[in-house]
Design a protein around this motif. Sequence first.
Motif, PDB file in Angstrom:
ATOM      1  N   LEU A  51       0.831  -1.201   0.000  1.00 44.88           N
ATOM      2  CA  LEU A  51       0.000   0.000   0.000  1.00 44.88           C
ATOM      3  C   LEU A  51       0.867   1.253   0.000  1.00 44.88           C
ATOM      4  O   LEU A  51       0.395   2.354  -0.236  1.00 44.88           O
ATOM      5  N   PHE A  83      -7.821  -3.828   8.599  1.00 44.69           N
ATOM      6  CA  PHE A  83      -7.625  -2.427   8.944  1.00 44.69           C
ATOM      7  C   PHE A  83      -8.085  -2.134  10.365  1.00 44.69           C
ATOM      8  O   PHE A  83      -8.966  -2.805  10.901  1.00 44.69           O
ATOM      9  N   PHE A  89     -17.184  -2.942   3.772  1.00 49.35           N
ATOM     10  CA  PHE A  89     -17.982  -2.236   2.761  1.00 49.35           C
ATOM     11  C   PHE A  89     -19.401  -2.109   3.301  1.00 49.35           C
ATOM     12  O   PHE A  89     -20.127  -3.085   3.405  1.00 49.35           O
ATOM     13  N   THR A  91     -22.071  -0.862   2.176  1.00 48.89           N
ATOM     14  CA  THR A  91     -23.233  -1.053   1.317  1.00 48.89           C
ATOM     15  C   THR A  91     -23.455  -2.530   0.999  1.00 48.89           C
ATOM     16  O   THR A  91     -24.366  -2.870   0.257  1.00 48.89           O
ATOM     17  N   PHE A 100     -16.228 -10.688  -1.393  1.00 46.63           N
ATOM     18  CA  PHE A 100     -15.677  -9.678  -2.301  1.00 46.63           C
ATOM     19  C   PHE A 100     -14.384 -10.111  -2.988  1.00 46.63           C
ATOM     20  O   PHE A 100     -14.259 -10.045  -4.215  1.00 46.63           O
ATOM     21  N   VAL A 104     -13.945 -10.547  -7.220  1.00 51.62           N
ATOM     22  CA  VAL A 104     -13.158  -9.661  -8.081  1.00 51.62           C
ATOM     23  C   VAL A 104     -11.975 -10.385  -8.729  1.00 51.62           C
ATOM     24  O   VAL A 104     -11.187  -9.763  -9.440  1.00 51.62           O
ATOM     25  N   ILE A 156      -9.402 -14.891   0.473  1.00 58.20           N
ATOM     26  CA  ILE A 156      -8.593 -15.083  -0.730  1.00 58.20           C
ATOM     27  C   ILE A 156      -7.405 -16.004  -0.452  1.00 58.20           C
ATOM     28  O   ILE A 156      -6.476 -16.090  -1.258  1.00 58.20           O
TER      29      ILE A 156
ATOM     30  N   GLN B 169      -8.748   1.029  -0.265  1.00 57.70           N
ATOM     31  CA  GLN B 169      -7.511   0.282  -0.042  1.00 57.70           C
ATOM     32  C   GLN B 169      -7.820  -1.173   0.288  1.00 57.70           C
ATOM     33  O   GLN B 169      -7.122  -2.085  -0.160  1.00 57.70           O
ATOM     34  N   ALA B 170      -8.874  -1.389   1.070  1.00 59.95           N
ATOM     35  CA  ALA B 170      -9.268  -2.758   1.395  1.00 59.95           C
ATOM     36  C   ALA B 170      -9.608  -3.509   0.114  1.00 59.95           C
ATOM     37  O   ALA B 170      -9.204  -4.658  -0.081  1.00 59.95           O
ATOM     38  N   ALA B 171     -10.349  -2.849  -0.786  1.00 61.87           N
ATOM     39  CA  ALA B 171     -10.720  -3.497  -2.043  1.00 61.87           C
ATOM     40  C   ALA B 171      -9.479  -3.822  -2.864  1.00 61.87           C
ATOM     41  O   ALA B 171      -9.372  -4.898  -3.443  1.00 61.87           O
ATOM     42  N   VAL B 172      -8.514  -2.901  -2.877  1.00 66.94           N
ATOM     43  CA  VAL B 172      -7.304  -3.114  -3.673  1.00 66.94           C
ATOM     44  C   VAL B 172      -6.492  -4.294  -3.123  1.00 66.94           C
ATOM     45  O   VAL B 172      -6.036  -5.146  -3.873  1.00 66.94           O
ATOM     46  N   LEU B 174      -7.590  -6.745  -1.600  1.00 65.30           N
ATOM     47  CA  LEU B 174      -8.330  -7.980  -1.858  1.00 65.30           C
ATOM     48  C   LEU B 174      -8.245  -8.375  -3.329  1.00 65.30           C
ATOM     49  O   LEU B 174      -8.828  -9.368  -3.746  1.00 65.30           O
ATOM     50  N   GLY B 175      -7.576  -7.561  -4.121  1.00 63.72           N
ATOM     51  CA  GLY B 175      -7.312  -7.941  -5.505  1.00 63.72           C
ATOM     52  C   GLY B 175      -8.169  -7.231  -6.532  1.00 63.72           C
ATOM     53  O   GLY B 175      -8.089  -7.545  -7.710  1.00 63.72           O
ATOM     54  N   ALA B 176      -8.998  -6.260  -6.112  1.00 57.05           N
ATOM     55  CA  ALA B 176      -9.854  -5.575  -7.078  1.00 57.05           C
ATOM     56  C   ALA B 176      -9.019  -4.611  -7.917  1.00 57.05           C
ATOM     57  O   ALA B 176      -8.096  -3.986  -7.404  1.00 57.05           O
ATOM     58  N   GLN B 180     -13.120  -2.068 -10.798  1.00 55.31           N
ATOM     59  CA  GLN B 180     -13.927  -2.835  -9.841  1.00 55.31           C
ATOM     60  C   GLN B 180     -14.073  -2.072  -8.525  1.00 55.31           C
ATOM     61  O   GLN B 180     -15.156  -2.020  -7.939  1.00 55.31           O
ATOM     62  N   LEU B 184     -17.776  -1.128  -7.457  1.00 57.39           N
ATOM     63  CA  LEU B 184     -18.352  -1.927  -6.378  1.00 57.39           C
ATOM     64  C   LEU B 184     -18.245  -1.261  -5.010  1.00 57.39           C
ATOM     65  O   LEU B 184     -19.058  -1.513  -4.131  1.00 57.39           O
ATOM     66  N   VAL B 185     -17.230  -0.436  -4.818  1.00 53.00           N
ATOM     67  CA  VAL B 185     -17.009   0.111  -3.479  1.00 53.00           C
ATOM     68  C   VAL B 185     -17.284   1.615  -3.420  1.00 53.00           C
ATOM     69  O   VAL B 185     -18.075   2.087  -2.609  1.00 53.00           O
ATOM     70  N   PRO B 188     -21.235   2.947  -4.893  1.00 50.61           N
ATOM     71  CA  PRO B 188     -22.386   2.744  -4.020  1.00 50.61           C
ATOM     72  C   PRO B 188     -22.407   3.673  -2.809  1.00 50.61           C
ATOM     73  O   PRO B 188     -23.461   4.038  -2.311  1.00 50.61           O
TER      74      PRO B 188
END
Lengths: 342, 277
Positions: A51, A83, A89, A91, A100, A104, A156, B169-172, B174-176, B180, B184-185, B188
């Motif tokens: 990151l 985190f 998420f 929503t 998730f 993806v 994952i 960052q969490a989505a990234v 996780l591989g998005a 995406q 998706l994040v 919404p």
Amino acid sequence: MNISLERISRSFGGFTALDDVSLEIREGELVALLGPSGSGKTTLLRIIAGLDAPDARAGARIRFDGAEADLSVPGPRHVGFVFQHYALFRTMTVFENIAFGLRVKPKRERPGEAGIRTRVAELLSLIQLDSIAGRYPSQLSGGQRQRVALARALAIEPRILLLDEPFGALDAKVRQDLRRWLRRLHDKMPVTSVLVTHDQEEALEVADRIVVMRAGKVEQEGTPEEVFHHPKTAFVMDFLGNVNLFHARMEGGHTGAMTQVRARPHDLEVSREEGSGPAVRGRVTRVQTAGAAAKIEVATEGGEAIMVEMAHDRFKAIGIAAGEAVFVRVKDARVFVEDYTI
Amino acid sequence: MRGGDAAWVRYLLITIALGFLGVMLVAPLAAVFIEAFAKGAGAYWRNVTDPATLSALRLTLTAAAIAAPLNAVFGLAAAWAATRFDFKGRSLLITLIDLPFAVSPVIAGLIYVALLGSRTPLGGWLGGMGIEVIFATPGIVLATLFVTFPFVARELIPLMQEQGSDDEQAAVVLGADGWQTFRLVTLPRIRLALVYGLILANARAIGEFGAVSVVSGHIRGLTNTLPLHVEILYNEYNSVGAFAVASLLALFALATIGAKNALEWRLRRAREGGNGQ
């Protein structure tokens, strides 16, 4: 997965968050990065996750199982990251949050809908929250959210699990339950894990190995026993528990030099008699018996406050009360070279 | 209700608030419709369906229909840049977004005349290729864009600032990939604010007078928007016509307020249901 960090530095403007840090993390270990805020522990974790990228300096290298990672582009390294504030998420339902990472995936790696369902169900039972799959994050307690965040990270099947102050925002009681649960989970499923915390108790209780950080550098690393019982520096000793500070004059080789002596509260003894050996004279100012050990506060003649801890049965045997004149004797203490003042 | 306020204070404040609204808003709005129907429904209908009116309506809706999606794109890009990246000129960007609110719309119109009028190099070059900007539809769209572009960005920036980038960052991790993550994040979470910004931008686009007036040239049936058409009719002493067209704008306004209220209601519900973290 083995992680090898070599000569990692990171600065933000004028502030040096990491200063030439090297660290080895071995397959299946649970390592705690422990330090006060600003010590660089979270920055190090984010660099492992991809990151953030370290400063481009000669010799800076990160290797995963021997393979060198490209540091020029920060990017996902397929790690599980939990985190501090969960980052669920909001929503999506609990189910969709956990799913998730699977959804993806590129098409050829993605499990089918049935596969996703099975995997999420497994994870839900792992975190003991089977019944809340349809709820939204806002409908969960803090502890539940943190467990969902962990399940999402594990979905994952990462080979590294990174946890950034995972229990920092929880009540003390929930925090204790969760860290024991995390330890059991790790014993059952030993994914190489790095946990960032500023809570020494948490690090001592959960980790296989503790890396104590201070001002962007590694101060000491070792097992919880090593860092607690054999601190290499005054900072480590102070950070890992309560410490009484005595000012003493050295005898022998360094005659006349003043030094600081550190002793843990449970390494001190209180008695009414002076006895043999050096002792400090003082008066009991407060006695506190609610807790795992009895705590006795003594004010020395020099006006310093000393905290002594002893087991309840021992405390009952000597029966000391506030206001009494006592002698405090040091059973075990430590002197650090850096503290010498001449 | 607060405890300490005497009943007479309460009634006084309510009377002032409602009285002000009545005098300043409700009465004029009613007057628009009364005047519009002063010569009966037939006259109203003739004025509303007059070719010049329909042409103005078409142009207004066209300008709004082009401005709104561009606004959404620009607003998203600006809000994303301002809240997710730290770069030199970031605060300048945030300041510049507000510029259209700060300058008079007339100036906005004049900027485009000065830049793209047929006697300017750029305008001449475009004219040589057969593209008329000023005194034509493109100019009206440009002027509309200028005055409306802060709306979406201003709705999104505070929201995205508050939400932070942990979720992305969490989505990234996780591989998005980027798309995406956005779809998706991010989307919404900001959807309602985005729609809200669009409603406001749309209302402004339909009602804009000053900037559009400068670049339009007021060619009846060609470059007149609804607000400009109202002015023309009024200046021709066709008060029934002016008010009939004005009533169309008033109806748009009411529809906007209705949509805004419906959305606020949903936003409130979403917030109550989803005040997580």
